[in-house]
Design an enzyme around this catalytic site. Structure first.
Site, PDB file in Angstrom:
ATOM      1  CG  HIS A 113      -4.807   0.906  -8.365  1.00 37.89           C
ATOM      2  ND1 HIS A 113      -4.918   0.626  -7.488  1.00 37.89           N
ATOM      3  CD2 HIS A 113      -3.764   1.884  -8.629  1.00 37.89           C
ATOM      4  CE1 HIS A 113      -4.090   1.435  -6.607  1.00 37.89           C
ATOM      5  NE2 HIS A 113      -3.363   2.168  -7.455  1.00 37.89           N
ATOM      6  CE  LYS A 240       7.305   6.929  14.056  1.00 38.89           C
ATOM      7  NZ  LYS A 240       8.137   5.930  14.991  1.00 38.89           N
TER       8      LYS A 240
END
Length: 305
Positions: A113, A240
């Site tokens: 980031h 998932k």
């Protein structure tokens, strides 16, 4: 020996005491987690990281799909749709105590980031393939709020979404302003035409994952079948991935030291348009004034639903 000047601590907490303290490093607002000196040392270590020719770096502002894209690229590199047993934090640049980038075998899928100026110095020289992903800022603000409200200690936020939004629109959050972050990377692309950068949008990846996964595969030089792209898209569906985070992934550190007991972890909804459940008409107008128009002026048009 030259003595380093201690940076000024900037207290950007609101009138209710909610928020954080920061310092400025190379023009970038950095949250003070321990001391500015400790954070500066972390940044220097990242800048000195020895890059390998086959590295791929994922660059993203927080809550823009870093986990999602890391799983996709890792699967493409492996040539299958099996989850990596480790969490992406092992390859996250600038994460103290958790980062294990030096120890990872090639080919590495690094992620961060951080602003460009704080990434490894050899990134441009080595022409490291970089994938930059953006997400509409309204959903980013909501997702980021839920993230920090679930954190313990000084990283956490105890206030309301409205309080957090004030800080977000002013750029007084960890990572600084979203507009500044995107502007920084667009400038990098303009200044370094030889640096291979692929720009993606979270919403496009959500709408047509198979097509975008194939685009990523082509960019990183992986020959893939449509069937594999479909398998990866299915494995990297939000539902998932959320299940795999607890059922497949190895824990790093002690999660009870990071998250509040009531918090349910890194994954929340992953939807496009959830901001409508949080942002009022007046706040939406502020978004237009403070953020959206700045993006539109630069030719960036986000999908909000």
């Amino acid at each position: 020996m030259e003595r380093r000047q201690t940076p000024e601590i900037l207290n950007y907490r609101n009138e209710n005491g909610h928020g954080w303290s920061f310092y400025i490093n190379d023009g970038v607002l950095r949250r003070v987690s321990t001391t500015p000196e400790d954070d500066m040392e972390i940044i220097r270590n990242v800048q000195k990281l020895e890059l390998r020719d086959d590295d791929v770096i994922i660059a993203a502002y927080s809550k823009c799909g870093t986990h999602w894209l890391w799983e996709i690229v890792t699967m493409l590199r492996a040539g299958n749709s099996e989850y990596h047993k480790k969490k992406k934090e092992i390859a996250m640049l600038g994460m103290p105590k958790l980062e294990r980038a030096d120890e990872l075998p090639s080919p590495r899928v690094l992620n961060s980031h951080l602003h460009f100026c704080h990434l490894p110095e050899k990134l441009v020289e080595k022409r490291i393939k970089t994938i930059f992903i953006m997400r509409n800022p309204k959903d980013v603000s909501v997702s980021y709020y839920h993230h920090v409200s679930g954190l313990k200690q000084d990283a956490g936020f105890e206030g309301t979404y409205s309080e957090y939004l004030d800080l977000f629109l002013e750029g007084k959050v960890s990572g600084g302003g979203y507009v500044d972050y995107v502007k920084d990377w667009r400038q990098v692309k303009q200044d370094n035409p030889d640096l291979p950068i692929l720009t993606l949008f979270y919403e496009n990846l959500k709408k047509d994952p198979v097509k975008n996964i194939k685009t990523v595969a082509d960019f990183i030089g992986e020959s893939v079948t449509n069937e594999l792209c479909e398998q990866i898209a299915e494995a990297c569906s939000f539902k998932k991935m959320k299940a795999a985070d607890t059922e497949v992934k190895e824990a790093f550190g002690n999660s009870s030291d990071i998250w509040k007991e009531s918090h349910k972890g890194m994954y929340r909804k992953g939807e496009v348009g959830d901001w409508k459940n949080w942002i009022t008409v007046a706040q939406d107008e502020r978004f237009d004034d403070v953020i959206d128009r700045k993006f539109e002026a630069k030719g960036i048009v986000f999908t909000y639903e």
